[in-house]
Design a protein around this motif. Sequence first.
Motif, PDB file in Angstrom:
ATOM      1  N   VAL A 156     -18.587 -13.426  22.118  1.00 11.38           N
ATOM      2  CA  VAL A 156     -18.097 -14.504  21.244  1.00 11.38           C
ATOM      3  C   VAL A 156     -17.041 -13.973  20.287  1.00 11.38           C
ATOM      4  CG1 VAL A 156     -18.734 -16.043  19.333  1.00 11.38           C
ATOM      5  CG2 VAL A 156     -20.118 -16.002  21.425  1.00 11.38           C
ATOM      6  N   GLU A 157     -17.333 -12.890  19.616  1.00 12.24           N
ATOM      7  CA  GLU A 157     -16.366 -12.347  18.647  1.00 12.24           C
ATOM      8  C   GLU A 157     -15.093 -11.895  19.349  1.00 12.24           C
ATOM      9  OE1 GLU A 157     -16.830 -12.926  15.433  1.00 12.24           O
ATOM     10  OE2 GLU A 157     -18.713 -13.801  16.118  1.00 12.24           O
ATOM     11  N   PHE A 158     -15.228 -11.288  20.517  1.00 10.00           N
ATOM     12  CA  PHE A 158     -14.049 -10.873  21.270  1.00 10.00           C
ATOM     13  C   PHE A 158     -13.181 -12.087  21.602  1.00 10.00           C
ATOM     14  CE2 PHE A 158     -11.523  -9.959  24.942  1.00 10.00           C
ATOM     15  CZ  PHE A 158     -11.045  -8.685  24.689  1.00 10.00           C
ATOM     16  N   ALA A 159     -13.800 -13.136  22.114  1.00  7.08           N
ATOM     17  CA  ALA A 159     -13.050 -14.331  22.510  1.00  7.08           C
ATOM     18  C   ALA A 159     -12.393 -15.005  21.305  1.00  7.08           C
ATOM     19  CB  ALA A 159     -13.962 -15.313  23.244  1.00  7.08           C
ATOM     20  N   LEU A 160     -13.111 -15.094  20.205  1.00 13.36           N
ATOM     21  CA  LEU A 160     -12.554 -15.755  19.017  1.00 13.36           C
ATOM     22  C   LEU A 160     -11.389 -14.981  18.419  1.00 13.36           C
ATOM     23  CD1 LEU A 160     -15.755 -17.073  17.232  1.00 13.36           C
ATOM     24  CD2 LEU A 160     -13.947 -18.431  18.331  1.00 13.36           C
ATOM     25  N   HIS A 161     -11.412 -13.666  18.542  1.00 14.09           N
ATOM     26  CA  HIS A 161     -10.348 -12.855  17.957  1.00 14.09           C
ATOM     27  C   HIS A 161      -9.224 -12.522  18.936  1.00 14.09           C
ATOM     28  CE1 HIS A 161     -13.556 -12.323  14.969  1.00 14.09           C
ATOM     29  NE2 HIS A 161     -12.529 -12.378  14.143  1.00 14.09           N
ATOM     30  N   ASN A 162      -9.369 -12.917  20.190  1.00 13.73           N
ATOM     31  CA  ASN A 162      -8.354 -12.610  21.201  1.00 13.73           C
ATOM     32  C   ASN A 162      -8.020 -13.825  22.072  1.00 13.73           C
ATOM     33  OD1 ASN A 162      -8.061  -9.490  21.018  1.00 13.73           O
ATOM     34  ND2 ASN A 162     -10.256  -9.866  20.969  1.00 13.73           N
ATOM     35  N   PRO A 163      -7.769 -14.985  21.465  1.00 13.44           N
ATOM     36  CA  PRO A 163      -7.522 -16.173  22.290  1.00 13.44           C
ATOM     37  C   PRO A 163      -6.297 -16.036  23.187  1.00 13.44           C
ATOM     38  CG  PRO A 163      -6.962 -16.633  20.010  1.00 13.44           C
ATOM     39  CD  PRO A 163      -7.650 -15.290  20.038  1.00 13.44           C
ATOM     40  N   ILE A 188     -17.969 -19.380  26.649  1.00 20.23           N
ATOM     41  CA  ILE A 188     -17.391 -18.609  25.537  1.00 20.23           C
ATOM     42  C   ILE A 188     -15.873 -18.499  25.676  1.00 20.23           C
ATOM     43  CG2 ILE A 188     -17.327 -16.345  24.410  1.00 20.23           C
ATOM     44  CD1 ILE A 188     -20.329 -16.045  25.255  1.00 20.23           C
ATOM     45  N   ASN A 189     -15.387 -18.281  26.882  1.00 21.18           N
ATOM     46  CA  ASN A 189     -13.945 -18.101  27.085  1.00 21.18           C
ATOM     47  C   ASN A 189     -13.158 -19.396  26.965  1.00 21.18           C
ATOM     48  OD1 ASN A 189     -14.293 -15.370  27.399  1.00 21.18           O
ATOM     49  ND2 ASN A 189     -14.201 -15.415  29.619  1.00 21.18           N
ATOM     50  N   SER A 190     -13.833 -20.502  26.689  1.00 23.01           N
ATOM     51  CA  SER A 190     -13.127 -21.763  26.459  1.00 23.01           C
ATOM     52  C   SER A 190     -12.508 -21.809  25.062  1.00 23.01           C
ATOM     53  CB  SER A 190     -14.088 -22.946  26.624  1.00 23.01           C
ATOM     54  OG  SER A 190     -15.014 -22.997  25.547  1.00 23.01           O
ATOM     55  N   THR A 191     -12.751 -20.810  24.243  1.00 19.24           N
ATOM     56  CA  THR A 191     -12.328 -20.841  22.845  1.00 19.24           C
ATOM     57  C   THR A 191     -10.837 -21.082  22.625  1.00 19.24           C
ATOM     58  OG1 THR A 191     -12.216 -18.437  22.763  1.00 19.24           O
ATOM     59  CG2 THR A 191     -14.246 -19.472  21.994  1.00 19.24           C
ATOM     60  N   PRO A 192      -9.921 -20.614  23.495  1.00 19.81           N
ATOM     61  CA  PRO A 192      -8.520 -20.941  23.216  1.00 19.81           C
ATOM     62  C   PRO A 192      -8.259 -22.450  23.247  1.00 19.81           C
ATOM     63  CG  PRO A 192      -8.637 -19.129  24.780  1.00 19.81           C
ATOM     64  CD  PRO A 192     -10.040 -19.669  24.604  1.00 19.81           C
ATOM     65  N   PHE A 193      -9.147 -23.196  23.880  1.00 21.22           N
ATOM     66  CA  PHE A 193      -8.951 -24.637  24.021  1.00 21.22           C
ATOM     67  C   PHE A 193      -9.944 -25.450  23.199  1.00 21.22           C
ATOM     68  CE2 PHE A 193      -8.415 -22.236  27.951  1.00 21.22           C
ATOM     69  CZ  PHE A 193      -7.031 -22.266  28.027  1.00 21.22           C
ATOM     70  N   SER A 194     -11.003 -24.807  22.704  1.00 25.54           N
ATOM     71  CA  SER A 194     -12.078 -25.563  22.050  1.00 25.54           C
ATOM     72  C   SER A 194     -12.361 -25.148  20.617  1.00 25.54           C
ATOM     73  CB  SER A 194     -13.370 -25.419  22.863  1.00 25.54           C
ATOM     74  OG  SER A 194     -13.818 -24.077  22.861  1.00 25.54           O
ATOM     75  N   ALA A 195     -11.679 -24.178  20.094  1.00 23.68           N
ATOM     76  CA  ALA A 195     -11.973 -23.676  18.742  1.00 23.68           C
ATOM     77  C   ALA A 195     -11.384 -24.624  17.695  1.00 23.68           C
ATOM     78  CB  ALA A 195     -11.451 -22.263  18.562  1.00 23.68           C
ATOM     79  N   HIS A 196     -12.162 -25.652  17.358  1.00 25.79           N
ATOM     80  CA  HIS A 196     -11.711 -26.655  16.394  1.00 25.79           C
ATOM     81  C   HIS A 196     -12.385 -26.502  15.039  1.00 25.79           C
ATOM     82  CE1 HIS A 196      -9.588 -28.610  19.622  1.00 25.79           C
ATOM     83  NE2 HIS A 196     -10.699 -28.634  20.330  1.00 25.79           N
ATOM     84  N   LEU A 197     -13.207 -25.484  14.916  1.00 26.79           N
ATOM     85  CA  LEU A 197     -13.911 -25.200  13.669  1.00 26.79           C
ATOM     86  C   LEU A 197     -13.375 -23.894  13.109  1.00 26.79           C
ATOM     87  CD1 LEU A 197     -17.533 -25.894  14.995  1.00 26.79           C
ATOM     88  CD2 LEU A 197     -16.067 -27.473  13.722  1.00 26.79           C
ATOM     89  N   MET A 208     -17.411 -21.659  14.388  1.00 31.70           N
ATOM     90  CA  MET A 208     -17.235 -21.630  15.837  1.00 31.70           C
ATOM     91  C   MET A 208     -18.062 -20.507  16.447  1.00 31.70           C
ATOM     92  SD  MET A 208     -15.660 -23.511  17.974  1.00 31.70           S
ATOM     93  CE  MET A 208     -15.704 -23.448  19.756  1.00 31.70           C
ATOM     94  N   SER A 209     -18.140 -19.388  15.768  1.00 29.40           N
ATOM     95  CA  SER A 209     -18.937 -18.261  16.244  1.00 29.40           C
ATOM     96  C   SER A 209     -20.408 -18.671  16.343  1.00 29.40           C
ATOM     97  CB  SER A 209     -18.774 -17.065  15.312  1.00 29.40           C
ATOM     98  OG  SER A 209     -19.583 -15.993  15.724  1.00 29.40           O
ATOM     99  N   ARG A 210     -20.927 -19.294  15.300  1.00 29.43           N
ATOM    100  CA  ARG A 210     -22.327 -19.746  15.309  1.00 29.43           C
ATOM    101  C   ARG A 210     -22.566 -20.753  16.430  1.00 29.43           C
ATOM    102  NH1 ARG A 210     -21.472 -19.739   9.956  1.00 29.43           N
ATOM    103  NH2 ARG A 210     -21.189 -21.992   9.872  1.00 29.43           N
TER     104      ARG A 210
END
Length: 189
Positions: free
Chosen positions: A94-101, A160-169, A174-176
């Motif tokens: 999760v942290e990797f994906a959020l910090h490396n979109p 988890i890897n959807s974060t580049p498209f779903s990180a709206h928080l 978003m991590s939680r």
Amino acid sequence: MSTDAAKPTRREQILTAAAEKFARAGFHGVGIDDIGAAVGISGPALYRHFRSKDAMLAELLTGISDRLLLGGKHRVDAASGSQDALDRLVRWHVEFALHNPALITVHMRDLDSLSDRDHRRVRESQRLYVEVWVAVLRDARPELDRPRARAAAHAVFGLINSTPFSAHLDTSAMSRLLRDMAHGAIAAI
């Protein structure tokens, strides 16, 4: 990457710029001059650091695959048991994906632009990373057979890897959310 987070090397600056450019326009939509301009040098000056644009892509994609694998192994080795190992793997990914979109986007879109040799190397690191997850899932859930654990690992990666498209928080929320959803998906198998 550099251990001095405040001062990345020129090579790291170039890779970060390339990842951002590739994520926005695709590997084939970005020229060497575009990457050079993003770091304040001419395109041809990049050849002091990389032999080609293809070499940048290869380093980006082999680099993320190797980082995920090594980070996953490290977290499992540091765990106090199977549930702790599973939680550490989820948190790590999760942290990797959020910090490396940008890297996640480039991987999803441009993996097939790699040479056959680099493509095989990325896939091998990914296969080994999946097997780290499979082992931990089977330790935490002994009733799982390998195929089901492998399918579950891939499904959790997709979430988890959807974060580049779903990180709206914000990143913390978003991590939680992703951690809770990943654990919920794992509990459902």
